[in-house]
Scaffold this motif. Structure first.
Motif, mmCIF file in Angstrom:
data_model
loop_
_atom_site.group_PDB
_atom_site.id
_atom_site.type_symbol
_atom_site.label_atom_id
_atom_site.label_comp_id
_atom_site.label_asym_id
_atom_site.label_seq_id
_atom_site.Cartn_x
_atom_site.Cartn_y
_atom_site.Cartn_z
ATOM 1 N N ASN A 6 0.847 -1.190 0.000
ATOM 2 C CA ASN A 6 0.000 0.000 0.000
ATOM 3 C C ASN A 6 0.884 1.242 0.000
ATOM 4 O OD1 ASN A 6 0.829 0.389 2.654
ATOM 5 N ND2 ASN A 6 -1.111 -0.208 3.557
ATOM 6 N N THR A 7 0.272 2.397 0.013
ATOM 7 C CA THR A 7 1.039 3.636 -0.111
ATOM 8 C C THR A 7 1.982 3.896 1.062
ATOM 9 O OG1 THR A 7 -0.871 4.861 0.742
ATOM 10 C CG2 THR A 7 -0.596 4.781 -1.656
ATOM 11 N N VAL A 21 5.704 6.428 -4.183
ATOM 12 C CA VAL A 21 4.648 6.029 -5.119
ATOM 13 C C VAL A 21 3.591 7.117 -5.203
ATOM 14 C CG1 VAL A 21 3.390 4.745 -3.342
ATOM 15 C CG2 VAL A 21 3.004 4.217 -5.733
ATOM 16 N N THR A 22 3.130 7.340 -6.418
ATOM 17 C CA THR A 22 1.968 8.188 -6.661
ATOM 18 C C THR A 22 0.901 7.268 -7.233
ATOM 19 O OG1 THR A 22 3.374 10.083 -7.126
ATOM 20 C CG2 THR A 22 1.087 10.208 -7.865
ATOM 21 N N SER A 23 -0.143 7.034 -6.459
ATOM 22 C CA SER A 23 -1.176 6.079 -6.867
ATOM 23 C C SER A 23 -2.428 6.801 -7.354
ATOM 24 C CB SER A 23 -1.537 5.174 -5.688
ATOM 25 O OG SER A 23 -2.539 4.259 -6.073
ATOM 26 N N SER A 24 -3.022 6.245 -8.398
ATOM 27 C CA SER A 24 -4.297 6.767 -8.885
ATOM 28 C C SER A 24 -5.476 6.006 -8.274
ATOM 29 C CB SER A 24 -4.351 6.707 -10.415
ATOM 30 O OG SER A 24 -4.198 5.372 -10.848
ATOM 31 N N ASN A 25 -5.184 5.009 -7.434
ATOM 32 C CA ASN A 25 -6.242 4.257 -6.753
ATOM 33 C C ASN A 25 -6.795 5.096 -5.609
ATOM 34 O OD1 ASN A 25 -7.856 2.392 -5.367
ATOM 35 N ND2 ASN A 25 -6.089 1.459 -4.373
ATOM 36 N N TYR A 34 -4.131 3.236 0.699
ATOM 37 C CA TYR A 34 -4.528 2.743 -0.617
ATOM 38 C C TYR A 34 -3.581 1.669 -1.142
ATOM 39 C CZ TYR A 34 -7.896 6.489 -0.675
ATOM 40 O OH TYR A 34 -8.940 7.313 -0.360
ATOM 41 N N ILE A 36 -1.461 -0.286 -3.819
ATOM 42 C CA ILE A 36 -0.761 0.184 -5.009
ATOM 43 C C ILE A 36 -0.757 -0.883 -6.090
ATOM 44 C CG2 ILE A 36 0.598 1.940 -3.853
ATOM 45 C CD1 ILE A 36 2.916 0.023 -3.683
ATOM 46 N N ARG A 37 -0.686 -0.400 -7.328
ATOM 47 C CA ARG A 37 -0.794 -1.270 -8.492
ATOM 48 C C ARG A 37 0.423 -1.075 -9.390
ATOM 49 N NH1 ARG A 37 -5.700 1.041 -11.066
ATOM 50 N NH2 ARG A 37 -4.588 2.916 -10.511
ATOM 51 N N ASP A 40 0.814 2.279 -11.238
ATOM 52 C CA ASP A 40 1.068 3.518 -10.526
ATOM 53 C C ASP A 40 2.474 4.030 -10.860
ATOM 54 O OD1 ASP A 40 -1.443 3.604 -9.301
ATOM 55 O OD2 ASP A 40 -0.766 2.391 -7.611
ATOM 56 N N VAL A 77 -2.498 -5.727 -8.604
ATOM 57 C CA VAL A 77 -1.892 -5.097 -7.431
ATOM 58 C C VAL A 77 -0.468 -5.603 -7.268
ATOM 59 C CG1 VAL A 77 -4.123 -4.845 -6.286
ATOM 60 C CG2 VAL A 77 -2.734 -6.873 -5.835
#
Length: 109
Positions: A6-7, A21-25, A34, A36-37, A40, A77
């Motif tokens: 996760n973030t 990480v910059t996540s769009s989720n 959140y 992470i995928r 991302d 993920v």
């Protein structure tokens, strides 16, 4: 099964650079943050790698093996067994990402 990233998961390049990480989720959380995928954005700061005394730092992570079955918002993920390559600005692979910690409340394959 292994813990999903996760973030707040802590990751580094092999040369002690910190992965961010910059996540769009914005829909699915695990362990309070959140999930992470592989799609991302993963950037690396503080990498000390040099080639012939010239800096050649890792700058991003390119994931080559996400989770095999678990998806969030249509994309695979990342979990503790995922494999990411740390690459320099010229796209040279400089090692694999080190996953130092992840959340333990939610797991997936």
């Amino acid at each position: 099964m292994v813990g999903l990233l996760n973030t707040s998961s802590i990751m580094m390049c092999p040369h002690a650079g910190t992965v961010s990480v910059t996540s769009s989720n914005t829909k699915t959380k695990a362990g309070g943050n959140y999930v992470i995928r592989s799609s991302d954005t993963f950037t690396i700061a503080g990498c000390a790698f040099t080639i012939s005394s010239s800096p050649h730092p890792c700058v991003q992570v390119r994931w080559v093996q996400p989770a095999l079955k678990s998806k969030v918002v249509g994309d695979f993920v990342l979990n503790a067994n995922s494999v990411g390559l740390c690459v320099a600005g010229d796209q040279a692979v400089q090692g694999t990402v080190l996953i130092n910690s992840t959340q333990s409340q939610v797991s997936g394959l």
